[in-house]
Scaffold this active site. Structure first.
Site, PDB file in Angstrom:
ATOM      1  N   SER A  60     -19.330 -26.089  39.588  1.00 27.87           N
ATOM      2  CA  SER A  60     -19.518 -24.660  40.557  1.00 27.87           C
ATOM      3  C   SER A  60     -18.718 -23.640  39.867  1.00 27.87           C
ATOM      4  O   SER A  60     -19.469 -22.864  39.248  1.00 27.87           O
ATOM      5  CB  SER A  60     -19.813 -24.430  41.858  1.00 27.87           C
ATOM      6  OG  SER A  60     -18.049 -24.073  41.982  1.00 27.87           O
ATOM      7  N   GLU A  81     -17.228  -8.436  47.989  1.00 31.80           N
ATOM      8  CA  GLU A  81     -16.396  -8.835  48.578  1.00 31.80           C
ATOM      9  C   GLU A  81     -15.321 -10.205  47.552  1.00 31.80           C
ATOM     10  O   GLU A  81     -16.700 -10.550  47.029  1.00 31.80           O
ATOM     11  CB  GLU A  81     -15.617  -9.428  49.695  1.00 31.80           C
ATOM     12  CG  GLU A  81     -16.216 -10.758  50.056  1.00 31.80           C
ATOM     13  CD  GLU A  81     -17.713 -10.877  49.884  1.00 31.80           C
ATOM     14  OE1 GLU A  81     -18.399 -12.327  49.154  1.00 31.80           O
ATOM     15  OE2 GLU A  81     -18.350 -10.488  49.695  1.00 31.80           O
ATOM     16  N   LYS A 122     -21.686 -17.537  40.871  1.00 30.27           N
ATOM     17  CA  LYS A 122     -22.035 -16.839  41.721  1.00 30.27           C
ATOM     18  C   LYS A 122     -22.870 -15.182  40.903  1.00 30.27           C
ATOM     19  O   LYS A 122     -23.173 -14.619  41.348  1.00 30.27           O
ATOM     20  CB  LYS A 122     -20.048 -16.242  41.903  1.00 30.27           C
ATOM     21  CG  LYS A 122     -19.405 -16.684  42.404  1.00 30.27           C
ATOM     22  CD  LYS A 122     -19.692 -16.828  43.716  1.00 30.27           C
ATOM     23  CE  LYS A 122     -19.089 -17.761  45.120  1.00 30.27           C
ATOM     24  NZ  LYS A 122     -19.322 -17.167  46.278  1.00 30.27           N
TER      25      LYS A 122
END
Length: 392
Positions: free
Chosen positions: A376, A110, A88
């Site tokens: 991830s 969000e 991210k």
């Protein structure tokens, strides 16, 4: 902005938004073109990714996992080793730097699993910008550690109680905030979803995963992987790694959350069981009922607990350039424990979905084939969830 022509991926995507947001999206699109044409901006982004985030992340040969599968060689692209513990940060850093360049001093985001919220709060702290993160109350319960981290980093975390109190509802609230405060606020969307130009921007910022992995595979093995596997919620880590291999003879496999089973109704797998519809400003596959109402979702992983998916994944599904499978909660938990025990790596539950399918695929392939999995994120945030399920 014309949703019929702007930001389309073979018919999917577009910008289905209130008129209030059209100037902000046009401003953002112009800023993207200007920034990425400026060598100073791209050099600054590369510097932050290298010196702050810790890129490049390595690839790791999962030798014992490979031996247990008795098939193809399994390799991991280690986004879990990036600062903040997941992919991210690639997107958050890029968008916050872009917002700073645009003169936007207030950032909203969000988050579901909390990793995007932590990454955005981290980037804002490093660059001195205000940060507000919307998070469903249920996700706040599941991901209490990440809530605490965001607050440590100076972010205001706003609980959302509407709907199922998960990622969809947090996104709804973030969009409402943006509509009300559009002039001085930039909305850092956390996945390859939303209205144009967000899916293209997030893809661009996450493509570093695939570009690195492709180069690393060639340098280490003198070949490309046979298969690339990644989990898909909104789908940013998957589109980031897929993008670099789209023109190669490489099989691309995305893995959705089957929850308690695709036939149970308690899942988050729009590409497997949904149909096209509009959600959060974009046309894509969507979990909806016969009347077009968005259905409730379920996944053990908060980051996959979302009823939609990025428009490019919808296009890749229809063109059959990528295939999409689904893994249940039980599958993900088993893969989580397996990687812990065999490789000494604690994966995120999101990534564990991809690991389940990757291991199953490896069993069907020759030993000289290579399956590359986008790991991830790391699983620190999921320990309480796993412990809770292990007790039951």
């Amino acid at each position: 902005m014309n949703p019929v022509t702007q930001g389309r991926f073979d018919g999917y995507g577009g910008a289905y938004v209130p008129e209030t947001l059209v100037p902000a999206l046009e401003e953002l699109e112009a800023a993207i073109v200007d920034a990425f044409a400026d060598p100073a901006f791209t050099a600054e982004l590369r510097r932050w990714l290298a010196e702050f985030a810790g890129r490049p992340t390595p690839i790791t040969h999962a030798r014992r996992l490979t031996d247990s599968a008795s098939g193809a060689q399994i390799w991991l692209k280690r986004e879990d080793l990036l600062h903040t513990g997941a992919h991210k940060l690639n997107n958050a850093l890029g968008q916050v730097l872009l917002a700073q360049r645009m003169g936007k001093r207030r950032i909203i985001a969000e988050t579901g699993a909390g990793q995007h919220g932590v990454a955005t709060a981290t980037a804002c702290a490093a660059l001195g910008l205000g940060c507000v993160v919307y998070m469903g109350r249920e996700d706040m319960r599941r991901q209490a550690l990440n809530v605490y981290k965001m607050r440590l980093l100076g972010a205001e975390v706003v609980p959302v109680d509407s709907g199922s109190a998960t990622l969809k509802d947090a996104t709804n609230e973030a969009i409402r905030d943006w509509v009300s405060n559009v002039r001085g606020t930039h909305y850092v969307i956390g996945s390859a979803v939303g209205p144009h130009p967000y899916p293209s921007l997030v893809r661009r910022l996450q493509r570093v995963i695939g570009d690195e992995a492709r180069e690393q595979m060639l340098a280490r093995l003198q070949r490309l992987p046979s298969v690339v596997v990644a989990c898909v919620g909104g789908g940013s880590n998957a589109i980031g790694i897929f993008a670099a291999f789209l023109d190669d003879d490489v099989r691309l496999v995305g893995v959705e959350a089957a929850g308690r089973g695709l036939d149970s109704g308690d899942h988050a797998a729009p590409l497997s069981r949904g149909r096209p519809g509009v959600l959060h400003g974009s046309l894509s596959y969507l979990m909806q009922d016969a009347a077009g109402q968005v259905l409730a979702t379920h996944s053990i992983s908060a980051g996959l607990d979302y009823p939609g998916v990025g428009p490019e994944h919808s296009a890749l599904r229809d063109s059959e350039r990528a295939e999409y499978r689904a893994a249940t909660d039980a599958d993900a938990l088993a893969a989580f424990h397996q990687l812990c025990l065999l490789e000494g790596i604690i994966p995120a539950l999101e990534s564990s979905h991809a690991l389940h399918v990757a291991t199953a695929l490896a069993r069907t392939l020759p030993a000289d084939d290579v399956v590359l999995v986008c790991l991830s994120g790391r699983g620190d945030k999921d320990i309480d969830t796993v412990r809770e399920f292990d007790r039951t």
